[in-house]
Design an enzyme around this catalytic site. Structure first.
Site, PDB file in Angstrom:
ATOM      1  N   ARG A 150     -35.440  15.086 -39.929  1.00  0.00           N
ATOM      2  CA  ARG A 150     -36.008  16.087 -40.850  1.00  0.00           C
ATOM      3  C   ARG A 150     -36.793  17.145 -40.084  1.00  0.00           C
ATOM      4  NH1 ARG A 150     -39.437  13.798 -45.806  1.00  0.00           N
ATOM      5  NH2 ARG A 150     -41.011  13.597 -44.179  1.00  0.00           N
ATOM      6  N   LYS A 190     -40.225  20.709 -44.285  1.00  0.00           N
ATOM      7  CA  LYS A 190     -41.622  20.285 -44.173  1.00  0.00           C
ATOM      8  C   LYS A 190     -42.373  21.256 -43.269  1.00  0.00           C
ATOM      9  CE  LYS A 190     -44.306  16.029 -43.967  1.00  0.00           C
ATOM     10  NZ  LYS A 190     -44.913  16.098 -45.280  1.00  0.00           N
ATOM     11  N   GLU A 209     -41.432  18.460 -57.972  1.00  0.00           N
ATOM     12  CA  GLU A 209     -42.167  17.386 -57.280  1.00  0.00           C
ATOM     13  C   GLU A 209     -43.663  17.650 -57.319  1.00  0.00           C
ATOM     14  OE1 GLU A 209     -41.785  16.923 -53.041  1.00  0.00           O
ATOM     15  OE2 GLU A 209     -41.394  19.048 -52.732  1.00  0.00           O
TER      16      GLU A 209
HETATM   17  C1  LIG Z   1     -44.263  17.932 -50.678  1.00  0.00           C
HETATM   18  C2  LIG Z   1     -43.924  16.543 -50.303  1.00  0.00           C
HETATM   19  N1  LIG Z   1     -42.964  15.910 -50.994  1.00  0.00           N
HETATM   20  C3  LIG Z   1     -42.618  14.631 -50.705  1.00  0.00           C
HETATM   21  C4  LIG Z   1     -43.234  13.937 -49.675  1.00  0.00           C
HETATM   22  C5  LIG Z   1     -42.820  12.529 -49.373  1.00  0.00           C
HETATM   23  O1  LIG Z   1     -41.956  12.483 -48.279  1.00  0.00           O
HETATM   24  P1  LIG Z   1     -41.859  11.182 -47.376  1.00  0.00           P
HETATM   25  O2  LIG Z   1     -41.508  10.061 -48.285  1.00  0.00           O
HETATM   26  O3  LIG Z   1     -40.777  11.462 -46.407  1.00  0.00           O
HETATM   27  O4  LIG Z   1     -43.181  10.995 -46.766  1.00  0.00           O
HETATM   28  C6  LIG Z   1     -44.241  14.565 -48.938  1.00  0.00           C
HETATM   29  C7  LIG Z   1     -44.910  13.859 -47.854  1.00  0.00           C
HETATM   30  O5  LIG Z   1     -44.410  13.805 -46.767  1.00  0.00           O
HETATM   31  C8  LIG Z   1     -44.580  15.888 -49.244  1.00  0.00           C
HETATM   32  O6  LIG Z   1     -45.541  16.510 -48.559  1.00  0.00           O
END
Ligand SMILES: Cc1ncc(COP(=O)(O)O)c(C=O)c1O
Length: 341
Positions: free
Chosen positions: A77, A180, A216
């Site tokens: 990612r 991210k 989300e």
């Molecule tokens: C905006 C956002 N959505 C979802 C997630 C969850 O992703 P992950 O399960 O890969 O940590 C995160 C945290 O990393 C996030 O910052």
């Protein structure tokens, strides 16, 4: 350390690791005890948000082994985020090796199994060279930082109240929502601050194109339980959460139906359980979700899911995934990567 009182906040550890990409290659990885960095005031990271990062955890298991949870997924990612920004990123192997190394150098800060806390790793990639014009940085700095952490909000599995931010978006249609990158979090701050001032713990965003579908939360994905189904949004403006992907597999494994699809806001009234999921929040149940015409408005439609504790299906998924992370049950998916001590 008082492991039981840990929250999701920064504690200085022994070391951080860093390396620079310049002249077509990565410099040898440096381990530093100082957690400050020196960079040009003209570095692209500071002016144009040329920055992306990851979050993953190391767990001390019941059997004394130390495990990382799906680090290759984080590595991939990060590479995807970096590609979007047009900057160089470490290979999957280099990423995973540095994660293992930082854990080994900071074992004193890896919470004991009994505490149910963990060591959070924060791999971070920034545009490093001085620049004035808007362009992808030619030099990058990659760091792997860590900090022991406990629950993100309140206690583990303590339900939180949330609000829908109809008049704010965290990401633009066709923008950076599925990457991210630091800029996404800057965009969420205004609505998050307003929500916090009203006593809410998290903000739920709708899809920025139509504002009709659930997207989300500010730092986690959304999931809901209806009957025997695990339901989670299909959207290209949300972060592809590694926890969510794992929960989908876990739900199937446990005999549930998995629905990854668009979720209209009206469907909120039909769910039996709603929760946040992510590395930091693990599974955090939502007690109630308020829908307001605007975040500033007094008018509220409330959806209530639990008064206290956690719904039974969310609890089952939480137990399954955390039992794998802490080495309490067999890992049928091969998700965990052991750090050889
Ligand atoms: C905006 C956002 N959505 C979802 C997630 C969850 O992703 P992950 O399960 O890969 O940590 C995160 C945290 O990393 C996030 O910052």
């Amino acid at each position: 350390m008082d492991w039981k009182s840990l929250t999701f906040s920064y504690t200085k550890t022994n070391t951080m690791l860093c390396t620079y990409f310049r002249n077509g290659a990565w410099t040898p990885v440096e381990s530093r005890t100082d957690d400050t960095i020196a960079l040009s005031a003209f570095a692209g990271a500071l002016h144009y948000s040329i920055e992306c990062f990851e979050g993953l955890k190391a767990f001390r298991g019941k059997d004394g082994k130390v495990r990382l949870f799906r680090p290759e997924e984080n590595a991939m990612r990060l590479r995807r985020s970096a590609e979007f920004l047009g900057i160089e990123a470490p290979s999957v192997e280099m990423f995973v090796e540095m994660c293992k190394q930082v854990v080994k150098e900071n074992l004193d800060f890896l919470p004991p199994y009994e505490s149910r806390a963990s060591l959070y790793l924060r791999p971070t990639l920034i545009g490093f060279n001085p620049q004035l014009g808007v362009a992808s940085s030619s030099e990058t700095m990659f760091m792997v930082l860590c900090s022991p952490v406990g629950a993100y909000t309140g206690g583990n599995l303590e339900p939180i109240n949330c609000v829908i931010a109809r008049n704010y978006d965290r990401a633009a249609p066709n923008g950076t929502g599925s990457h991210k990158v630091g800029g996404n979090y800057a965009c969420s701050l205004r609505s998050l601050n307003i929500a916090h001032s009203q006593g809410y713990k998290a903000v739920l965003y709708l899809d920025p194109s139509t504002k009709k579908m659930i997207d989300e939360f500010n730092s986690s994905n959304f999931f809901a339980i209806k009957g025997n189904s695990y339901i989670t949004p299909l959207s290209d403006t949300i972060l592809p959460s590694i926890t969510n992907k794992s929960l989908e597999d876990a739900a199937s494994y446990l005999g549930m139906t998995v629905e990854r699809r668009q979720i209209p806001v009206e469907e909120l009234s039909t769910f039996e359980e709603v929760g946040e999921c992510g590395t930091a929040v693990v599974i955090t149940p939502v007690s109630h979700l308020d829908d307001k015409p605007t975040l500033e408005s007094e008018e509220v439609t409330r959806y209530t899911y639990v008064e206290e504790g956690c719904g039974p299906k969310s609890q089952r998924l939480y137990d399954f995934i955390t039992n794998i992370q802490y080495g309490e049950i067999e890992d049928p998916f091969g998700w965990t990567v052991e750090v050889e001590l």
